[in-house]
Design a protein around this motif. Structure first.
Motif, PDB file in Angstrom:
ATOM      1  N   VAL A 192       6.470   5.165  -2.672  1.00 40.25           N
ATOM      2  CA  VAL A 192       6.960   3.789  -2.514  1.00 40.25           C
ATOM      3  C   VAL A 192       8.154   3.841  -1.569  1.00 40.25           C
ATOM      4  O   VAL A 192       9.220   4.360  -1.921  1.00 40.25           O
ATOM      5  CB  VAL A 192       7.349   3.159  -3.866  1.00 40.25           C
ATOM      6  CG1 VAL A 192       7.751   1.695  -3.652  1.00 40.25           C
ATOM      7  CG2 VAL A 192       6.195   3.246  -4.861  1.00 40.25           C
ATOM      8  N   ASN A 193       7.991   3.301  -0.368  1.00 38.75           N
ATOM      9  CA  ASN A 193       8.998   3.434   0.674  1.00 38.75           C
ATOM     10  C   ASN A 193       8.970   2.211   1.583  1.00 38.75           C
ATOM     11  O   ASN A 193       8.389   1.187   1.229  1.00 38.75           O
ATOM     12  CB  ASN A 193       8.744   4.725   1.462  1.00 38.75           C
ATOM     13  CG  ASN A 193       7.301   4.819   1.947  1.00 38.75           C
ATOM     14  OD1 ASN A 193       6.726   3.854   2.445  1.00 38.75           O
ATOM     15  ND2 ASN A 193       6.689   5.981   1.779  1.00 38.75           N
ATOM     16  N   GLU A 194       9.573   2.327   2.744  1.00 38.30           N
ATOM     17  CA  GLU A 194       9.667   1.164   3.636  1.00 38.30           C
ATOM     18  C   GLU A 194       8.295   0.658   4.079  1.00 38.30           C
ATOM     19  O   GLU A 194       8.119  -0.527   4.350  1.00 38.30           O
ATOM     20  CB  GLU A 194      10.523   1.494   4.871  1.00 38.30           C
ATOM     21  CG  GLU A 194       9.927   2.482   5.856  1.00 38.30           C
ATOM     22  CD  GLU A 194      10.241   3.940   5.532  1.00 38.30           C
ATOM     23  OE1 GLU A 194      10.105   4.786   6.432  1.00 38.30           O
ATOM     24  OE2 GLU A 194      10.627   4.236   4.374  1.00 38.30           O
ATOM     25  N   PHE A 195       7.304   1.552   4.157  1.00 40.50           N
ATOM     26  CA  PHE A 195       5.954   1.122   4.535  1.00 40.50           C
ATOM     27  C   PHE A 195       5.298   0.293   3.436  1.00 40.50           C
ATOM     28  O   PHE A 195       4.373  -0.473   3.705  1.00 40.50           O
ATOM     29  CB  PHE A 195       5.077   2.329   4.861  1.00 40.50           C
ATOM     30  CG  PHE A 195       5.534   3.100   6.064  1.00 40.50           C
ATOM     31  CD1 PHE A 195       5.409   2.568   7.339  1.00 40.50           C
ATOM     32  CD2 PHE A 195       6.097   4.359   5.932  1.00 40.50           C
ATOM     33  CE1 PHE A 195       5.827   3.270   8.456  1.00 40.50           C
ATOM     34  CE2 PHE A 195       6.522   5.073   7.041  1.00 40.50           C
ATOM     35  CZ  PHE A 195       6.390   4.532   8.304  1.00 40.50           C
ATOM     36  N   SER A 196       5.760   0.442   2.203  1.00 39.46           N
ATOM     37  CA  SER A 196       5.220  -0.373   1.112  1.00 39.46           C
ATOM     38  C   SER A 196       5.565  -1.840   1.319  1.00 39.46           C
ATOM     39  O   SER A 196       4.787  -2.730   0.966  1.00 39.46           O
ATOM     40  CB  SER A 196       5.776   0.109  -0.232  1.00 39.46           C
ATOM     41  OG  SER A 196       5.502   1.470  -0.447  1.00 39.46           O
ATOM     42  N   ALA A 197       6.732  -2.098   1.875  1.00 39.41           N
ATOM     43  CA  ALA A 197       7.169  -3.470   2.117  1.00 39.41           C
ATOM     44  C   ALA A 197       6.665  -4.017   3.441  1.00 39.41           C
ATOM     45  O   ALA A 197       6.441  -5.224   3.581  1.00 39.41           O
ATOM     46  CB  ALA A 197       8.699  -3.546   2.067  1.00 39.41           C
ATOM     47  N   GLY A 221       0.809  -1.208   0.000  1.00 38.30           N
ATOM     48  CA  GLY A 221       0.000   0.000   0.000  1.00 38.30           C
ATOM     49  C   GLY A 221       0.845   1.261   0.000  1.00 38.30           C
ATOM     50  O   GLY A 221       2.000   1.269  -0.454  1.00 38.30           O
ATOM     51  N   ALA A 222       0.269   2.345   0.515  1.00 39.89           N
ATOM     52  CA  ALA A 222       0.941   3.645   0.504  1.00 39.89           C
ATOM     53  C   ALA A 222       0.755   4.358   1.840  1.00 39.89           C
ATOM     54  O   ALA A 222      -0.358   4.744   2.187  1.00 39.89           O
ATOM     55  CB  ALA A 222       0.414   4.508  -0.635  1.00 39.89           C
ATOM     56  N   LEU A 223       1.837   4.481   2.565  1.00 43.26           N
ATOM     57  CA  LEU A 223       1.932   5.345   3.740  1.00 43.26           C
ATOM     58  C   LEU A 223       3.220   6.135   3.587  1.00 43.26           C
ATOM     59  O   LEU A 223       4.106   5.753   2.810  1.00 43.26           O
ATOM     60  CB  LEU A 223       2.005   4.564   5.053  1.00 43.26           C
ATOM     61  CG  LEU A 223       0.737   3.885   5.560  1.00 43.26           C
ATOM     62  CD1 LEU A 223       0.609   2.505   4.955  1.00 43.26           C
ATOM     63  CD2 LEU A 223       0.787   3.790   7.095  1.00 43.26           C
ATOM     64  N   GLY A 224       3.332   7.201   4.321  1.00 39.13           N
ATOM     65  CA  GLY A 224       4.590   7.923   4.228  1.00 39.13           C
ATOM     66  C   GLY A 224       4.561   9.230   4.975  1.00 39.13           C
ATOM     67  O   GLY A 224       3.605   9.545   5.695  1.00 39.13           O
ATOM     68  N   ARG A 225       5.612   9.987   4.789  1.00 35.20           N
ATOM     69  CA  ARG A 225       5.729  11.315   5.383  1.00 35.20           C
ATOM     70  C   ARG A 225       5.983  12.307   4.255  1.00 35.20           C
ATOM     71  O   ARG A 225       6.615  11.991   3.257  1.00 35.20           O
ATOM     72  CB  ARG A 225       6.865  11.352   6.412  1.00 35.20           C
ATOM     73  CG  ARG A 225       6.652  10.356   7.564  1.00 35.20           C
ATOM     74  CD  ARG A 225       7.762  10.439   8.602  1.00 35.20           C
ATOM     75  NE  ARG A 225       7.641   9.396   9.614  1.00 35.20           N
ATOM     76  CZ  ARG A 225       6.873   9.468  10.690  1.00 35.20           C
ATOM     77  NH1 ARG A 225       6.163  10.570  10.896  1.00 35.20           N
ATOM     78  NH2 ARG A 225       6.813   8.482  11.553  1.00 35.20           N
ATOM     79  N   GLY A 226       5.453  13.508   4.416  1.00 35.54           N
ATOM     80  CA  GLY A 226       5.619  14.517   3.373  1.00 35.54           C
ATOM     81  C   GLY A 226       4.868  14.187   2.103  1.00 35.54           C
ATOM     82  O   GLY A 226       5.255  14.640   1.025  1.00 35.54           O
ATOM     83  N   LEU A 250      -2.424   6.314   3.531  1.00 38.74           N
ATOM     84  CA  LEU A 250      -3.154   6.684   2.321  1.00 38.74           C
ATOM     85  C   LEU A 250      -3.867   5.492   1.693  1.00 38.74           C
ATOM     86  O   LEU A 250      -5.077   5.376   1.772  1.00 38.74           O
ATOM     87  CB  LEU A 250      -2.190   7.336   1.320  1.00 38.74           C
ATOM     88  CG  LEU A 250      -1.542   8.639   1.822  1.00 38.74           C
ATOM     89  CD1 LEU A 250      -0.422   9.072   0.891  1.00 38.74           C
ATOM     90  CD2 LEU A 250      -2.580   9.733   1.964  1.00 38.74           C
ATOM     91  N   GLY A 251      -3.125   4.587   1.048  1.00 34.93           N
ATOM     92  CA  GLY A 251      -3.750   3.483   0.334  1.00 34.93           C
ATOM     93  C   GLY A 251      -3.447   2.136   0.962  1.00 34.93           C
ATOM     94  O   GLY A 251      -2.299   1.828   1.291  1.00 34.93           O
ATOM     95  N   ALA A 252      -4.482   1.318   1.132  1.00 38.56           N
ATOM     96  CA  ALA A 252      -4.361  -0.002   1.753  1.00 38.56           C
ATOM     97  C   ALA A 252      -4.512  -1.103   0.711  1.00 38.56           C
ATOM     98  O   ALA A 252      -5.211  -0.934  -0.287  1.00 38.56           O
ATOM     99  CB  ALA A 252      -5.438  -0.176   2.826  1.00 38.56           C
ATOM    100  N   ILE A 253      -3.868  -2.239   0.967  1.00 37.61           N
ATOM    101  CA  ILE A 253      -4.076  -3.432   0.149  1.00 37.61           C
ATOM    102  C   ILE A 253      -4.857  -4.445   0.979  1.00 37.61           C
ATOM    103  O   ILE A 253      -4.451  -4.795   2.088  1.00 37.61           O
ATOM    104  CB  ILE A 253      -2.740  -4.055  -0.300  1.00 37.61           C
ATOM    105  CG1 ILE A 253      -1.995  -3.092  -1.215  1.00 37.61           C
ATOM    106  CG2 ILE A 253      -2.993  -5.388  -1.026  1.00 37.61           C
ATOM    107  CD1 ILE A 253      -2.695  -2.796  -2.527  1.00 37.61           C
ATOM    108  N   ILE A 254      -5.979  -4.887   0.423  1.00 35.95           N
ATOM    109  CA  ILE A 254      -6.776  -5.911   1.087  1.00 35.95           C
ATOM    110  C   ILE A 254      -6.901  -7.122   0.167  1.00 35.95           C
ATOM    111  O   ILE A 254      -6.781  -7.008  -1.056  1.00 35.95           O
ATOM    112  CB  ILE A 254      -8.168  -5.390   1.481  1.00 35.95           C
ATOM    113  CG1 ILE A 254      -8.961  -4.943   0.244  1.00 35.95           C
ATOM    114  CG2 ILE A 254      -8.050  -4.262   2.493  1.00 35.95           C
ATOM    115  CD1 ILE A 254     -10.402  -4.556   0.547  1.00 35.95           C
ATOM    116  N   ALA A 255      -7.103  -8.294   0.757  1.00 36.56           N
ATOM    117  CA  ALA A 255      -7.251  -9.536  -0.008  1.00 36.56           C
ATOM    118  C   ALA A 255      -8.279 -10.416   0.685  1.00 36.56           C
ATOM    119  O   ALA A 255      -8.519 -10.289   1.898  1.00 36.56           O
ATOM    120  CB  ALA A 255      -5.915 -10.270  -0.127  1.00 36.56           C
TER     121      ALA A 255
END
Length: 282
Positions: free
Chosen positions: A242-247, A73-78, A186-191
């Motif tokens: 795309v950052n460490e929270f993506s993984a 998904g998408a999380l981050g700062r700035g 911001l954006g979550a991945i669900i399954a």
């Protein structure tokens, strides 16, 4: 296996390797490219895709058949949503000037919308007049042309809004980070819970690792779906989202999600979220 995500550069960058059969053992994907407002609605029914990208703000309405994954998904700062104005209709940089005005938003079940409502509760006496939902790529032209008093924008708009002659009233991401010391969810991945979520999470992480190891391989695919963005803007988008929270969401990621949804619930914006039923951490 059916998957739905946005055509934005961060999603196409992350899922390029899996979509193109570059991950040994991963099943073939049937992809639906859709705006976040559409995928949010797909998550509510029993006949939605196997995997999909939605807004964290839509989690309270997710079907019981889905679980939140810890990656992709998408999380981050700035990287938060922005409130933009054009200077028309006596709108100033003072948030109070939005009282009783029309504001365009990309979805009423989005993190951007929740952040906007939480910020507005603190900064706009009397409240907003009307919320108008429209596709995110139509918001800036509508603000520029005076059809809307202000616009809540996401994605690459944070890089391109000066081209429309618009002004930044507030960066909701900066406001959130200063207020909570947490990243922006911001954006979550669900399954679907019926699937092997351990393997799906690993395929997503493998696709991310492939993208990081081969950053140029996906460029044509990204630009094909990025709604006429320049390569430079597309890359800036990827670098930001795309950052460490993506993984791996990690503790900060999960705490940010809970803080957002709990605050929105306390403000009366969303129903209470059943985290125990929703979260899957592997």
């Amino acid at each position: 296996m059916k998957i739905a995500f946005s055509p934005c550069p961060n999603d196409t960058f992350i899922y390029h390797a899996w979509v193109h059969g570059l991950l040994p053992g991963a099943p073939e994907l049937e992809v639906t490219y859709a705006d976040i407002d559409i995928t949010n609605k797909l998550a509510q029914g029993s006949d939605g895709p196997d995997i999909l990208k939605i807004s964290y703000g839509a989690l309270p309405w997710v079907s019981d058949e889905y679980a939140l994954l810890p990656c992709g998904g998408a999380l981050g700062r700035g990287c938060g949503p922005l409130v933009l104005t054009s200077g028309r209709n006596d709108i100033t940089n003072n948030p109070a000037s939005l009282a009783g005005r029309r504001v365009a938003v990309p979805s009423e079940r989005s993190t951007a919308y929740l952040l906007f409502r939480l910020w507005a509760a603190q900064n706009i006496p009397g409240g907003i007049g009307e919320i108008v939902v429209m596709p995110f790529d139509q918001i800036m032209p509508a603000v520029r042309d005076g059809l809307i008093d202000a616009g809540l924008v996401i994605h690459e708009a944070r890089f391109t809004y000066p081209e429309y002659g618009l002004s930044l009233m507030t960066d909701l991401g900066s406001w959130w980070e200063e207020d909570t010391q947490l990243p922006i969810p911001l954006g979550a991945i669900i399954a679907r819970k019926s699937l092997d979520l351990t393997r799906i999470s690993q395929w997503i992480r493998d696709s991310i690792e492939y993208a990081w190891a081969h950053p140029n391989v996906s460029q044509q695919y990204i630009l094909q779906h990025s709604q006429e963005l320049s390569p430079e803007v597309a890359q800036a988008h990827i670098d930001l989202y795309v950052n460490e929270f993506s993984a791996n969401l990690g503790n900060d990621g999960y705490n940010a999600i809970k803080a957002l949804l709990n605050r929105a619930y306390e403000e009366g914006i969303i129903p209470k979220t059943d985290f125990d039923s929703l979260l899957w951490q592997g």
